[in-house]
Design an enzyme around this catalytic site. Structure first.
Site, short mmCIF file in Angstrom:
data_model
loop_
_atom_site.label_atom_id
_atom_site.label_comp_id
_atom_site.label_asym_id
_atom_site.label_seq_id
_atom_site.Cartn_x
_atom_site.Cartn_y
_atom_site.Cartn_z
N ASP A 197 -21.72 -0.22 4.29
CA ASP A 197 -20.54 0.39 3.67
C ASP A 197 -20.07 -0.37 2.45
O ASP A 197 -19.76 0.21 1.40
CB ASP A 197 -19.40 0.49 4.69
CG ASP A 197 -19.75 1.39 5.86
OD1 ASP A 197 -20.75 2.13 5.77
OD2 ASP A 197 -19.03 1.35 6.88
N SER A 239 0.83 -1.19 0.00
CA SER A 239 0.00 0.00 0.00
C SER A 239 0.87 1.24 0.00
O SER A 239 1.76 1.38 0.85
CB SER A 239 -0.91 0.02 1.23
OG SER A 239 -1.54 1.28 1.37
N TYR A 266 -18.37 0.43 19.56
CA TYR A 266 -19.28 0.04 18.48
C TYR A 266 -19.91 -1.31 18.80
O TYR A 266 -21.13 -1.50 18.69
CB TYR A 266 -18.47 -0.01 17.19
CG TYR A 266 -19.24 -0.27 15.91
CD1 TYR A 266 -19.61 0.78 15.07
CD2 TYR A 266 -19.58 -1.56 15.52
CE1 TYR A 266 -20.30 0.55 13.90
CE2 TYR A 266 -20.27 -1.80 14.35
CZ TYR A 266 -20.62 -0.74 13.54
OH TYR A 266 -21.31 -0.98 12.37
N GLU A 270 -14.45 -8.38 7.13
CA GLU A 270 -14.23 -7.42 8.22
C GLU A 270 -14.78 -7.93 9.55
O GLU A 270 -14.18 -7.73 10.60
CB GLU A 270 -14.84 -6.06 7.87
CG GLU A 270 -14.40 -4.97 8.82
CD GLU A 270 -14.46 -3.58 8.24
OE1 GLU A 270 -14.28 -2.62 9.02
OE2 GLU A 270 -14.68 -3.43 7.02
N GLY A 327 -10.24 6.87 8.76
CA GLY A 327 -10.70 7.31 10.06
C GLY A 327 -11.67 8.47 10.04
O GLY A 327 -11.99 9.03 11.08
N ALA A 328 -12.15 8.84 8.85
CA ALA A 328 -13.04 10.00 8.72
C ALA A 328 -14.51 9.61 8.66
O ALA A 328 -15.37 10.46 8.43
CB ALA A 328 -12.66 10.81 7.47
N GLY A 329 -14.82 8.34 8.87
CA GLY A 329 -16.21 7.89 8.79
C GLY A 329 -16.73 7.82 7.37
O GLY A 329 -17.94 7.87 7.14
N LEU A 330 -15.82 7.66 6.39
CA LEU A 330 -16.20 7.63 4.98
C LEU A 330 -15.94 6.27 4.35
O LEU A 330 -15.89 6.14 3.13
CB LEU A 330 -15.46 8.74 4.22
CG LEU A 330 -15.66 10.16 4.78
CD1 LEU A 330 -14.80 11.16 4.03
CD2 LEU A 330 -17.13 10.56 4.72
#
Length: 390
Positions: free
Chosen positions: A178, A73, A230, A166, A128-131
């Site tokens: 998602d 990556s 969560y 996941e 980490g931005a909730g996207l």
């Protein structure tokens, strides 16, 4: 494909060749997402309404037939990581490689022949931005392997397998939204998804044509789904469903919510979780109805209501997210709410086109006054789902 997307695909392919010594078999892209409405409903068999972002995870991939999986990556850096597909096991890897390796594991566990691959990844989805940066990574690898090994899987099936990767391999108890958004969204539309049966409806969502914009405000506060909070809320929702004698909270009718809450007695935590999920499902249905009737501006108050529910009942907001909403609405926004799993990440702000500068300035100045990190603000435009780009 735009010139910028084509250039990005070529760059990923060129980097692959530098790493592995030959050109990739292809390049694929899968987007991050913004969830317009419907938060923490997906693992309760409820309704969600995400749309894909132009920001994508790109993967240059070549098939291997020797059982070797090599991963790299650009976003993480470091050397190529080499694994054996036969040795992949759930929760055995706590690195970033768990996400692509988990997809290989999930495909093989489901009986699909995947004999190895060389993979190079580069993502423009903010982590980490909730996207949904992790879902984009999973889906792009799943789509590439689906094509290269001729598996014949459809988008919703790739989403299911990516979710399993996941849930089981990484160990994060995420719902199906998602991955489905990344795999199945269409440009210019929001995806109305029933997470119980995965039925989908593409709802036209062209704010620019109506003189509006949807801003994403990345608070720069990082979150991690697998850090326990969560999971606690998911367990609480499951407890609520069990106490109410239903398969999932989606089965509690909105009209019977008060009676359902009364049956839960003095378990205040479970009552709050149930109230959020049931009212949020109702908000999704209201937003769909408003969009289909052409009354787009009227969704603003529902976004505000949704944020209050996430803040007060589900308790997954944070001071930075609250500040976005509390500042944007008085500054002229039609509506605003946090988006994503919470505990940081991003908020969305629905605003008239002419009010974008003033609202953006107000939020940035509020963050400065509060001593918070300057947020990243950008416009969200509904984009295409996962696809081959080279």
């Amino acid at each position: 494909m735009s010139e910028s997307s084509a250039a990005a695909a070529e760059a990923v392919a060129a980097r692959f060749e530098e790493l592995y010594g030959s050109a990739p078999d292809g390049v694929w892209a899968a987007p991050g997402r913004v969830n317009l409405i419907g938060e923490h409903t997906d693992y309760n068999d409820g309704f969600v309404m995400p749309f894909a972002l132009p920001h994508t995870a790109a993967a240059a991939v070549s098939r291997r037939d020797d059982g070797v999986l090599r991963l790299h990556s650009d976003d993480i850096g470091g050397r190529v990581v080499e694994l054996s597909v036969d040795d992949l096991a759930p929760e055995s890897d706590k690195r970033w490689t768990a996400y692509p390796a988990g997809v290989v594991w999930a495909l093989r566990e489901a009986g699909h022949t995947v004999t190895g691959a060389d993979v190079h990844l580069a993502s423009s989805v903010p982590a980490g931005a909730g996207l949904s940066s992790s879902a984009a990574l999973e889906v792009v690898v799943a789509l590439a392997l689906n094509d290269l090994f001729g598996l014949g899987l459809r988008g919703w099936q790739l989403a299911r397998l990516s979710q399993r990767a996941e849930n089981v391999y990484v160990g994060a108890p995420v719902g199906i939204m998602d991955q489905t958004a990344s795999a199945c969204c269409e440009a210019g539309h929001a995806l109305f998804l029933d997470t119980r049966d995965l039925s989908q409806r593409q709802i036209p969502f062209d704010l620019a044509a109506e003189g509006m914009r949807l801003l994403v405000v990345d608070t720069q506060v990082k979150h991690s789904h697998s850090e326990g909070e969560y999971g606690k809320r998911r367990e609480g929702c499951e407890k609520g469903a069990a106490l109410l004698g239903v398969d999932a909270l989606r089965d509690v009718p909105y009209e019977e919510l008060d009676a359902a809450l009364a049956r839960l007695g003095d378990d205040e935590e479970v009552r709050r979780l149930v109230r959020h999920v049931v009212t949020e499902d109702h908000r999704v249905e209201q937003v769909v109805s408003l969009l289909e009737s052409g009354d787009t501006r009227a969704i603003g108050p529902l976004l505000i209501e949704g944020h209050a529910s996430l803040r007060d009942d589900f308790r997954v907001s944070c001071p930075e997210l609250d500040l976005v909403v509390d500042t944007a609405v008085p500054a002229g926004a039609l509506g605003a709410r946090m988006t994503g799993g919470g505990f940081g990440g991003s908020a969305i702000v629905l605003v008239e086109e002419g009010d974008v500068p003033a609202v953006t300035k107000a939020v940035e100045e509020a963050f400065t006054a509060a001593g918070f990190t300057t947020p990243r603000v950008f416009e969200a435009v509904p984009a295409a789902g996962a696809r081959r780009v080279r």
